[in-house]
Design an enzyme around this catalytic site. Structure first.
Site, PDB file in Angstrom:
ATOM      1  CE1 TYR A  49      -3.387  -2.710  -0.130  1.00 13.36           C
ATOM      2  CE2 TYR A  49      -3.864  -2.347   2.201  1.00 13.36           C
ATOM      3  CZ  TYR A  49      -3.951  -3.120   1.217  1.00 13.36           C
ATOM      4  OH  TYR A  49      -5.045  -4.070   1.149  1.00 13.36           O
ATOM      5  CE  LYS A  90       0.068 -17.284  -2.455  1.00 18.60           C
ATOM      6  NZ  LYS A  90      -0.533 -18.371  -2.875  1.00 18.60           N
ATOM      7  CG  ASP A 149      -2.947 -19.765  -0.703  1.00 17.28           C
ATOM      8  OD1 ASP A 149      -2.082 -19.643  -0.185  1.00 17.28           O
ATOM      9  OD2 ASP A 149      -2.858 -20.369  -1.766  1.00 17.28           O
ATOM     10  CG  ASP A 191      -7.102  -4.574   4.013  1.00 18.47           C
ATOM     11  OD1 ASP A 191      -8.085  -4.317   4.643  1.00 18.47           O
ATOM     12  OD2 ASP A 191      -6.947  -3.643   3.135  1.00 18.47           O
ATOM     13  CG  ASP A 230     -12.231  -6.349   6.626  1.00 20.79           C
ATOM     14  OD1 ASP A 230     -11.940  -5.803   7.743  1.00 20.79           O
ATOM     15  OD2 ASP A 230     -12.751  -5.803   5.596  1.00 20.79           O
TER      16      ASP A 230
END
Ligand code: NAD
Length: 370
Positions: free
Chosen positions: A143, A194, A227, A251, A255
């Site tokens: 970001y 990852k 994942d 993020d 959530d």
């Protein structure tokens, strides 16, 4: 009574001031009953500050934030200010606080309280007793990484790009928050990246592994691909104690994890900065919900996320575990007694508004502290 606990309260917009009012009652109760007092200041941020002062946050408010031991934030924004320019958005207030205080570790607990076990979309058997903590790196990664942009290629096509970057220090400081939290809980940390397809992910894994060997060999560390973590959070979320991960994965995963609990009006969060030489660190506590303009002013907002954010503040900024637990227990007991705000209503429970919920918490605190 003199107090060395400097607290800055920033209610903000929409339901922010309504739910913060209930926290003030809890603070008054503590003052009376627990003989704990705070050196408290309250100020305007967001749309309220735009209306009164022409800016989402003044430099003077920023100075108060710098001087505070802990900041309790409500929420900012609303349709009234949606059409203002980029620099005048109410959200600038929270972005500025995070940036200037270098609040890099976002802590999001996902706890399923027994009385609300049916509020989740998952089966009760899967989420009963859930208590996990996600630590998301919140000032670095893709970001903020450079280069970023959209460029035109020689063949006329365009290409959009962002860059995931993490330094050793950025990874170590957020991993330390995760390890330290794990030590106070079930002593298990899952580091998520990852490493199979991203160089920055492989680097993340190496840095966390080295830090573990050097400083935290007593904590049980495991690594998981992001994942797979998303899948495991839905399949069997109770396998986790503390998860630490990057800004992007955090993020999404935080959530996902919060929705396991099924109720936005119940969820607190903390964002911590780096400790200085004396161990003092900036910290901001806020509910994860926004200013809920659709219900603002109606007296029906659930104040529990804001009250539980205050409990987190007591625990993480002032080490007041006992008082934090007392407040958390009072919230659970009131829900168990069948009183609910509209957002967490269930068959057989009684609907109450914001202030009756606040009063009920105070009555329960009286009982617990008797
Ligand atoms: P929201 O969280 O404000 O509301 C989503 C839904 O949940 C709404 O239907 C709302 O009524 C309900 N809800 C939220 N909190 C509740 C509570 N305590 N009790 C009962 N119901 C509750 O999200 P949104 O509608 O996407 O955003 C509204 C405004 O809030 C926007 O301006 C947004 O930018 C802002 N926002 C601010 C923050 C922040 O200050 N950190 C975070 C998220 C959104």
């Amino acid at each position: 009574m003199a107090s060395n606990k400097k607290l800055l309260i920033l209610p903000g917009d929409g339901i922010g001031p309504e739910v913060m009012r209930e926290v003030r009652r809890v603070i008054d109760w503590m003052d009376r009953r627990r003989m704990v007092s705070f050196d408290m200041k309250e100020d305007l941020v967001g749309g309220a500050a735009i209306d009164a002062r022409g800016t989402p946050m003044t430099d003077a408010t920023m100075e108060s934030a710098r001087a505070a031991d802990a900041i309790l934030f409500g929420s900012v924004g609303g349709p009234k200010w949606d059409k203002l320019g980029f620099d005048m958005r109410p959200e600038i207030a929270i972005l500025r606080l995070r940036k200037e205080l270098d609040l890099f570790a976002n802590l999001r607990p996902a706890i399923v309280l027994d009385p609300l076990v049916d509020a989740s979309t998952l089966k009760a058997d899967v989420i009963r007793g859930l208590d996990l903590m996600i630590v998301r790196e919140s000032t670095g990664g893709i970001y903020f990484g450079e280069p970023r942009g959209v460029e035109t290629l020689p063949d006329g096509q365009k290409r959009g790009f962002d860059t995931e970057t993490y330094t050793t220090n950025e990874i170590e400081r957020v991993a330390r928050v995760g390890f330290d939290l794990a030590r106070k809980r079930q002593n298990r940390l899952t580091s998520v990246e990852k490493a199979n397809v991203m160089q920055s992910g492989l680097f993340w894994r190496q840095v966390v592994t080295a830090l573990h060997q050097r400083e935290y060999p007593d904590v049980e560390l495991s690594h998981m691909y992001a994942d797979n973590c998303a899948m495991q959070l839905v399949r069997n979320p109770r396998q986790f104690d503390v998860i630490v991960t990057s800004n992007l994965f955090g993020d999404i995963l935080s959530d996902l994890a919060s929705m396991l609990t099924g109720s936005l009006g119940m969820l607190p969060s903390a964002t911590l900065g780096a400790p200085d030489a004396s161990g003092r660190r900036h910290a901001l506590y806020e509910p994860i919900h926004g200013s809920a303009p659709d219900i603002a002013g109606k007296g029906i907002a659930n104040p529990l996320a804001q009250i539980l954010s205050f409990a987190m503040l007591l625990r993480y900024s002032f080490g007041m575990d006992e008082d934090a637990s007392l407040i958390e227990r009072a919230c659970t007991n009131v829900l168990a007694s069948g009183l609910r705000t509209a957002d967490v209503m269930a068959p057989g429970t009684a609907k109450v508004g914001t202030s009756v919920m606040g009063e009920s918490i105070l009555r329960e605190l009286d009982k617990l502290a008797a």
